[in-house]
Design a protein around this motif. Structure first.
Motif, short mmCIF file in Angstrom:
data_model
loop_
_atom_site.label_atom_id
_atom_site.label_comp_id
_atom_site.label_asym_id
_atom_site.label_seq_id
_atom_site.Cartn_x
_atom_site.Cartn_y
_atom_site.Cartn_z
N UNK A 74 -25.75 30.97 62.42
CA UNK A 74 -25.11 29.90 61.66
C UNK A 74 -24.27 30.56 60.58
N UNK A 75 -23.13 29.99 60.28
CA UNK A 75 -22.27 30.64 59.30
C UNK A 75 -21.73 29.63 58.30
N UNK A 76 -21.41 30.17 57.13
CA UNK A 76 -20.81 29.40 56.04
C UNK A 76 -19.84 30.35 55.33
N UNK A 77 -18.56 30.03 55.37
CA UNK A 77 -17.54 30.83 54.71
C UNK A 77 -16.74 29.94 53.79
N UNK A 78 -16.71 30.31 52.50
CA UNK A 78 -15.91 29.57 51.53
C UNK A 78 -14.77 30.48 51.09
N UNK A 79 -13.53 30.00 51.30
CA UNK A 79 -12.34 30.77 50.98
C UNK A 79 -11.80 30.39 49.61
N UNK A 80 -11.01 31.28 49.03
CA UNK A 80 -10.46 31.01 47.69
C UNK A 80 -9.43 29.88 47.68
N UNK A 81 -8.92 29.49 48.85
CA UNK A 81 -7.98 28.37 48.92
C UNK A 81 -8.71 27.02 49.08
N UNK A 82 -10.01 27.00 48.77
CA UNK A 82 -10.88 25.82 48.82
C UNK A 82 -11.23 25.37 50.23
N UNK A 83 -10.97 26.18 51.23
CA UNK A 83 -11.37 25.88 52.60
C UNK A 83 -12.80 26.36 52.81
N UNK A 84 -13.60 25.54 53.46
CA UNK A 84 -14.96 25.93 53.85
C UNK A 84 -15.06 25.79 55.36
N UNK A 85 -15.48 26.86 56.02
CA UNK A 85 -15.69 26.87 57.47
C UNK A 85 -17.18 27.06 57.71
N UNK A 86 -17.77 26.14 58.46
CA UNK A 86 -19.20 26.22 58.73
C UNK A 86 -19.46 25.83 60.19
N UNK A 87 -20.53 26.37 60.76
CA UNK A 87 -20.87 26.05 62.14
C UNK A 87 -21.88 27.03 62.70
N UNK A 88 -22.03 26.99 64.03
CA UNK A 88 -22.91 27.92 64.73
C UNK A 88 -22.10 28.57 65.86
N UNK A 89 -22.45 29.80 66.17
CA UNK A 89 -21.71 30.51 67.22
C UNK A 89 -22.48 31.76 67.61
N UNK A 90 -22.51 32.05 68.90
CA UNK A 90 -23.20 33.24 69.38
C UNK A 90 -24.71 33.07 69.31
N UNK A 91 -25.40 33.97 69.95
CA UNK A 91 -26.86 33.88 69.93
C UNK A 91 -27.49 35.25 69.74
N UNK A 92 -28.73 35.22 69.32
CA UNK A 92 -29.49 36.45 69.10
C UNK A 92 -30.90 36.26 69.63
N UNK A 93 -31.54 37.38 69.93
CA UNK A 93 -32.91 37.39 70.43
C UNK A 93 -33.65 38.55 69.79
N UNK A 94 -34.97 38.54 69.92
CA UNK A 94 -35.77 39.68 69.45
C UNK A 94 -35.41 40.94 70.22
N UNK A 95 -35.56 42.07 69.57
CA UNK A 95 -35.45 43.40 70.18
C UNK A 95 -34.10 43.69 70.83
N UNK A 96 -33.03 43.21 70.23
CA UNK A 96 -31.70 43.56 70.72
C UNK A 96 -31.26 44.86 70.02
N UNK A 97 -31.73 45.96 70.56
CA UNK A 97 -31.52 47.28 69.97
C UNK A 97 -30.04 47.62 69.95
N UNK A 98 -29.55 48.01 68.79
CA UNK A 98 -28.17 48.45 68.56
C UNK A 98 -27.11 47.40 68.87
N UNK A 99 -27.47 46.13 68.85
CA UNK A 99 -26.50 45.06 69.11
C UNK A 99 -25.48 45.03 67.97
N UNK A 100 -24.21 44.89 68.30
CA UNK A 100 -23.15 44.80 67.32
C UNK A 100 -22.28 43.59 67.65
N UNK A 101 -22.13 42.68 66.70
CA UNK A 101 -21.25 41.52 66.87
C UNK A 101 -20.30 41.43 65.68
#
Length: 127
Positions: A74-101
């Motif tokens: 889940x993400x929440x990004x507030x920009x200096x131009x008063x824009x807020x972007x929020x939502x969910x994207x991608x997935x994660x699981x236990x033991x994802x060794x060296x995963x990079x997103x």
């Protein structure tokens, strides 16, 4: 404790830390908007990665626990131009060794790139 023993303990600690850094999954946040990210957070089941402020063109990577459960980022990004972007994207699981997103933030959308580098436009709520 002798100097030799102390050196051995320090060397083992450094090796263990390096193994931890290499094996821990991580999320990178890239600001490609024309504004500063004033607040950037990506949530997991057991906590939140707080990226703080990022200037346009700046990026930052944070690691998280191998035991984060399963779910969607889940993400929440507030920009200096008063824009807020929020939502969910991608997935994660236990033991994802060296995963990079990567999450890339623009003025109007968020793009998620999985471990294979495949980009996906996230469905964001723009406030």
């Amino acid at each position: 404790m002798t100097l030799k023993a102390l050196s051995f303990v320090v060397a083992i600690a450094i090796i263990l830390y390096q193994v931890y850094v290499i094996t821990s999954p991580s999320v990178s946040l890239l600001n490609s908007s024309d504004s500063e990210i004033v607040e950037g957070n990506i949530g997991l089941n057991n906590g939140e990665l707080s990226f703080g402020q990022l200037q346009d063109g700046e990026d930052k990577a944070l690691s998280y626990s191998l035991l984060s459960g399963s779910g969607e980022y889940t993400y929440y990004f507030r920009l200096s131009n008063n824009t807020i972007l929020t939502g969910t994207c991608g997935d994660f699981k236990n033991f994802e060794v060296s995963k990079r997103v990567i999450f890339m933030v623009s003025n109007k959308k968020v793009i998620y790139a999985n471990s294979n580098g495949e980009p996906h436009v996230c469905r964001s709520t723009r406030v």
